[in-house]
Design a protein around this motif. Structure first.
Motif, PDB file in Angstrom:
ATOM      1  N   VAL A  35     -15.868 -38.402   5.767  1.00 12.59           N
ATOM      2  CA  VAL A  35     -15.240 -38.060   4.493  1.00 12.59           C
ATOM      3  C   VAL A  35     -13.788 -37.685   4.772  1.00 12.59           C
ATOM      4  N   HIS A  36     -12.866 -38.489   4.251  1.00 15.41           N
ATOM      5  CA  HIS A  36     -11.441 -38.293   4.557  1.00 15.41           C
ATOM      6  C   HIS A  36     -10.621 -38.940   3.447  1.00 15.41           C
ATOM      7  N   ASP A  37      -9.575 -38.276   3.030  1.00 15.68           N
ATOM      8  CA  ASP A  37      -8.734 -38.827   1.961  1.00 15.68           C
ATOM      9  C   ASP A  37      -7.991 -40.083   2.394  1.00 15.68           C
ATOM     10  N   ASP A  38      -7.741 -40.221   3.688  1.00 19.05           N
ATOM     11  CA  ASP A  38      -7.010 -41.371   4.227  1.00 19.05           C
ATOM     12  C   ASP A  38      -7.989 -42.301   4.943  1.00 19.05           C
ATOM     13  N   VAL A  39      -8.226 -43.477   4.384  1.00 18.02           N
ATOM     14  CA  VAL A  39      -9.193 -44.423   4.949  1.00 18.02           C
ATOM     15  C   VAL A  39      -8.783 -44.870   6.343  1.00 18.02           C
ATOM     16  N   GLU A  40      -7.490 -45.129   6.553  1.00 20.09           N
ATOM     17  CA  GLU A  40      -7.042 -45.600   7.860  1.00 20.09           C
ATOM     18  C   GLU A  40      -7.222 -44.544   8.940  1.00 20.09           C
ATOM     19  N   GLN A  41      -6.947 -43.296   8.598  1.00 17.93           N
ATOM     20  CA  GLN A  41      -7.156 -42.233   9.581  1.00 17.93           C
ATOM     21  C   GLN A  41      -8.639 -42.075   9.903  1.00 17.93           C
ATOM     22  N   ALA A  42      -9.475 -42.252   8.894  1.00 17.94           N
ATOM     23  CA  ALA A  42     -10.921 -42.203   9.133  1.00 17.94           C
ATOM     24  C   ALA A  42     -11.344 -43.352  10.042  1.00 17.94           C
ATOM     25  N   ALA A  43     -10.797 -44.541   9.796  1.00 21.94           N
ATOM     26  CA  ALA A  43     -11.130 -45.711  10.615  1.00 21.94           C
ATOM     27  C   ALA A  43     -10.690 -45.508  12.061  1.00 21.94           C
ATOM     28  N   ASP A  44      -9.554 -44.841  12.248  1.00 24.22           N
ATOM     29  CA  ASP A  44      -9.063 -44.597  13.605  1.00 24.22           C
ATOM     30  C   ASP A  44     -10.018 -43.731  14.414  1.00 24.22           C
ATOM     31  N   LEU A  45     -10.800 -42.905  13.752  1.00 29.18           N
ATOM     32  CA  LEU A  45     -11.765 -42.057  14.446  1.00 29.18           C
ATOM     33  C   LEU A  45     -12.949 -42.857  14.979  1.00 29.18           C
TER      34      LEU A  45
END
Length: 339
Positions: free
Chosen positions: A228-238
């Motif tokens: 759960v993250h407001d930024d999809v790209e930052q979530a994908a980076d994880l």
């Protein structure tokens, strides 16, 4: 759709906060908790140790590697844990791959489907405890065919709490998925995508047809990253580094079952590039080469509204349980979004 908690692999030592997370999962009404093994910690010991802090949640292995134990040893462990947990144990099995089987266990890796069939059959016989166990197969013989001649068929001294302990099979290829439907009580997919639902439904139908029925309680418990993250790209980076490891480094270039899953999904070129970069030592570049669309196909990432919208496709698929990872705080956060 049920929720489960997958503790995952240990790194250099036990994961911090595991007991708190397991207790939180039980408190939140999760259906199951699962442990793993690769070539470090084993799956059974942590499950018994941490599972002692619970009273209701199912305790499963995802997975016990078949090459690590004989079928009878696995059956003994299954009966033991089933007794200690009051009938909450689920035996998740998997063949692993030649890199681990030959490199770590020093065992051959021939005909994994046929070997799995024999393995499950022996485990079933031991747990049922109907008669002394005999088996004259290609991979396993009880008693041993060319031994001293002094071996004799034996029956477990322990009476099972349940004569049928659920067995789930970890599988990625269509033949192995069909085998799970034919001889097991559940399937443990990795990198499942709702886009591939028809493909896997077909494989499961083939197995059910050979079985002669489709059990109403057959389970499909899929490990699904949820961030759960407001930024999809930052979530994908994880998620990218772990995906790069599986696609690129978990297996050899000529045999990597995880790579093949994404190739079937339509990402052949991506999978090939990630593998080439990873095996060449360029791990960061391999991770960066994974498009966000691939991650979104196999994960639930982004703001709560996006995750709730995409969850519908998972609920309509063959998946019956989503297996989540993370600490106690993450489990509470995700459970709130998915409920």
């Amino acid at each position: 759709m049920k929720l489960g908690y997958h503790i995952g692999y240990w790194s250099s030592g036990p994961p911090e906060g595991a007991v708190e997370a397991i207790r939180t999962a039980e408190e939140l009404g999760f259906d199951s908790v699962w442990t793993a093994e690769g070539y470090g910690s084993d799956a059974l010991t942590p499950l018994a140790w941490w599972g002692a802090a619970t009273s209701r949640i199912k305790l499963g292995t995802n997975i016990v590697q078949m090459s690590a134990r004989t079928p009878t040893a696995t059956a003994m462990a299954a009966m033991t844990l089933d007794h200690l947990s009051g009938g909450r144990f689920v035996l998740g099995l998997g063949a692993s791959g030649p890199q681990v089987v030959e490199g770590w266990y020093g065992q051959p890796y021939p005909k994994p489907l046929a070997r799995t069939r024999e393995y499950v059959e022996i485990v079933r016989k031991v747990v049922a405890r109907e008669q002394p166990v005999t088996h004259d197969g290609r991979f396993y013989q009880l008693p041993l065919r060319d031994g001293t001649g002094l071996g004799k068929p034996l029956k477990a001294t322990v009476h099972p709490l349940r004569r049928h302990i659920p067995i789930y099979l970890a599988a990625e290829g269509p033949k192995n998925v069909a085998l799970s439907a034919e001889i097991c009580d559940g399937w443990l997919p990795l990198f499942f995508s709702p886009r591939s639902d028809d493909f896997y439904r077909g494989a499961l139908r083939e197995g059910f047809a050979r079985r002669g029925e489709q059990p109403a309680d057959f389970e499909v418990a899929a490990s699904v990253p949820v961030i759960v993250h407001d930024d999809v790209e930052q979530a994908a980076d994880l998620i990218r580094p772990a995906l790069a490891l599986y696609i690129g480094g978990m297996g050899a270039k000529t045999m990597n079952f995880h790579h093949d899953v994404f190739a079937r999904m339509g990402y052949q070129d991506v999978a090939d590039k990630v593998q080439e970069l990873y095996l060449g030592g360029n791990k960061a570049e391999a991770a960066a080469a994974i498009p966000t669309s691939l991650i979104e196909d196999t994960s639930l990432i982004g703001p709560p509204a996006k995750i709730r919208e995409e969850l519908a496709a998972w609920e309509e698929s063959v998946v019956t349980t989503l297996l989540l990872r993370g600490d106690a705080a993450m489990l509470r956060k995700v459970a709130d979004v998915l409920s």
